[in-house]
Design a protein around this motif. Sequence first.
Motif, PDB file in Angstrom:
ATOM      1  N   ARG A   1       0.858  -1.187   0.000  1.00  0.00           N
ATOM      2  CA  ARG A   1       0.000   0.000   0.000  1.00  0.00           C
ATOM      3  C   ARG A   1       0.898   1.241   0.000  1.00  0.00           C
ATOM      4  O   ARG A   1       1.585   1.525   0.972  1.00  0.00           O
ATOM      5  N   ARG A   2       0.892   1.963  -1.117  1.00  0.00           N
ATOM      6  CA  ARG A   2       1.757   3.137  -1.275  1.00  0.00           C
ATOM      7  C   ARG A   2       1.038   4.193  -2.099  1.00  0.00           C
ATOM      8  O   ARG A   2       0.078   3.895  -2.793  1.00  0.00           O
ATOM      9  N   ARG A   3       1.558   5.434  -2.037  1.00  0.00           N
ATOM     10  CA  ARG A   3       0.957   6.547  -2.769  1.00  0.00           C
ATOM     11  C   ARG A   3       1.616   6.784  -4.124  1.00  0.00           C
ATOM     12  O   ARG A   3       0.952   7.136  -5.071  1.00  0.00           O
ATOM     13  N   LEU A   4       2.924   6.658  -4.180  1.00  0.00           N
ATOM     14  CA  LEU A   4       3.681   7.076  -5.357  1.00  0.00           C
ATOM     15  C   LEU A   4       4.492   5.919  -5.943  1.00  0.00           C
ATOM     16  O   LEU A   4       4.735   4.915  -5.268  1.00  0.00           O
ATOM     17  N   PRO A   5       4.947   6.071  -7.184  1.00  0.00           N
ATOM     18  CA  PRO A   5       5.788   5.037  -7.797  1.00  0.00           C
ATOM     19  C   PRO A   5       7.134   4.914  -7.068  1.00  0.00           C
ATOM     20  O   PRO A   5       7.526   5.813  -6.319  1.00  0.00           O
TER      21      PRO A   5
END
Length: 99
Positions: free
Chosen positions: A80-84
């Motif tokens: 679970r992450r926001r950015l590449p």
Amino acid sequence: MNRVVLRLSCAAGDADTIAEVLRDHLRAPVHLRREEVLGRDFDDAATGERVAGSLARAAIEVELADGQVASAVEAARTARRRLPFRWRTTAVLDGGRVE
């Protein structure tokens, strides 16, 4: 079997989650360093970072067998992450432990 160091560069806010996923997936020690990146490549930047011209990043490193790289990158991808994030490997030519 050849050993490599897998290095991921990700947003600082995503680092803890990705590092935990890698630790659990590989059952290996994971090294985590906070970094500030100055530059002109803002493809991976959040809006605030683009305005400031500075990216808050983390470097995550783990030593593993070269055959484990694909599954480790896939595990990080599903975290679970926001950015590449970006990744690369470096061959381990030698190493050891000194007491």
